[in-house]
Design a protein around this motif. Sequence first.
Motif, PDB file in Angstrom:
ATOM      1  N   ASP A 172      -7.116  -1.319 -37.975  1.00 47.75           N
ATOM      2  CA  ASP A 172      -6.076  -2.156 -37.892  1.00 47.75           C
ATOM      3  C   ASP A 172      -6.216  -3.540 -37.964  1.00 47.75           C
ATOM      4  N   LEU A 173      -5.996  -4.492 -38.780  1.00 44.74           N
ATOM      5  CA  LEU A 173      -6.426  -5.771 -39.154  1.00 44.74           C
ATOM      6  C   LEU A 173      -5.587  -6.656 -38.448  1.00 44.74           C
ATOM      7  N   THR A 174      -4.164  -6.145 -38.092  1.00 41.00           N
ATOM      8  CA  THR A 174      -3.131  -6.817 -37.205  1.00 41.00           C
ATOM      9  C   THR A 174      -3.571  -7.235 -36.108  1.00 41.00           C
ATOM     10  N   ASP A 175      -4.668  -6.607 -35.198  1.00 42.79           N
ATOM     11  CA  ASP A 175      -5.081  -7.102 -34.086  1.00 42.79           C
ATOM     12  C   ASP A 175      -6.612  -7.331 -33.940  1.00 42.79           C
ATOM     13  N   PRO A 176      -6.791  -8.703 -34.386  1.00 47.47           N
ATOM     14  CA  PRO A 176      -8.306  -8.619 -34.416  1.00 47.47           C
ATOM     15  C   PRO A 176      -9.164  -8.730 -33.212  1.00 47.47           C
ATOM     16  N   LEU A 177      -8.529  -8.924 -31.930  1.00 41.77           N
ATOM     17  CA  LEU A 177      -9.091  -8.973 -30.840  1.00 41.77           C
ATOM     18  C   LEU A 177      -9.760  -7.641 -30.356  1.00 41.77           C
ATOM     19  N   LEU A 178      -9.421  -6.303 -31.123  1.00 43.12           N
ATOM     20  CA  LEU A 178     -10.042  -5.284 -30.792  1.00 43.12           C
ATOM     21  C   LEU A 178     -10.979  -4.768 -31.981  1.00 43.12           C
ATOM     22  N   LEU A 179     -11.484  -5.706 -32.691  1.00 45.16           N
ATOM     23  CA  LEU A 179     -12.263  -5.515 -34.150  1.00 45.16           C
ATOM     24  C   LEU A 179     -13.710  -5.349 -33.626  1.00 45.16           C
ATOM     25  N   GLU A 180     -13.863  -6.368 -32.824  1.00 44.53           N
ATOM     26  CA  GLU A 180     -15.605  -6.310 -32.441  1.00 44.53           C
ATOM     27  C   GLU A 180     -16.032  -5.051 -31.788  1.00 44.53           C
TER      28      GLU A 180
END
Length: 229
Positions: A59-67
């Motif tokens: 889900d790219l709408t929440d980039p804070l979780l992407l790392e």
Amino acid sequence: MAERQKTVLITGANRGIGFAIAKTLVQQGGFQLLLAARHQKDAEEAVALLGSGIALRLDLTDPLLLEQKALQIERQYGPVDVLINNAAMLHSTEVQHTHAEDLLQSLSVNTVAPFMLCKVFGHLMKQRGYGRIVNVSSSWGSFAEGLEGPACYAISKAALNAVTVSCAREFMPEVKVNAACPGWVRTRMGGEAADLSPEQGAETPVWLATLGDDGPTGAFFRNKTQIDW
């Protein structure tokens, strides 16, 4: 001993250009594909249609979780050799009708999320001595061509181009980071009147994803030809 298959992570792989990129790479052979979509079901349907690949929810709408998610992908599926940041969103309003949340959402999906994935995977690729990153951009985000797209899309794609240059400089020479303009493609975003098929739109991203050691980095391409930022 046979060479390890290269692992390719494609965002927005469930339809349009992303799916066409995946299909082309399956036809070329020699790749393990990680097909990412916002919803797990969509990713699984893409894998079923291709008869190949691994479905991922991203889900790219929440980039804070992407790392954290990117590191988890590496642990679970092994080294990612090629990253194709294809997923994007299009708000088609003009400046005067654009709300702050529209721009924030566009920047999250079209710029910040690709940056975070570039950051994590690019660093790991550089450590291992090989990597290819393709940011699927647009001439609508080109200063040279007048930023002609709708405001949120043009601004976020121009920023994605800046991400490309910045990451290319930091990760060179082991990792090649380039931006691709696929052209006007018949997708849900491009519409039925567009000039190109998804397969034609996939040609430049696939070429950049499979560049040899002597290939370019930190540049912007359309029809496999360098264009101005």
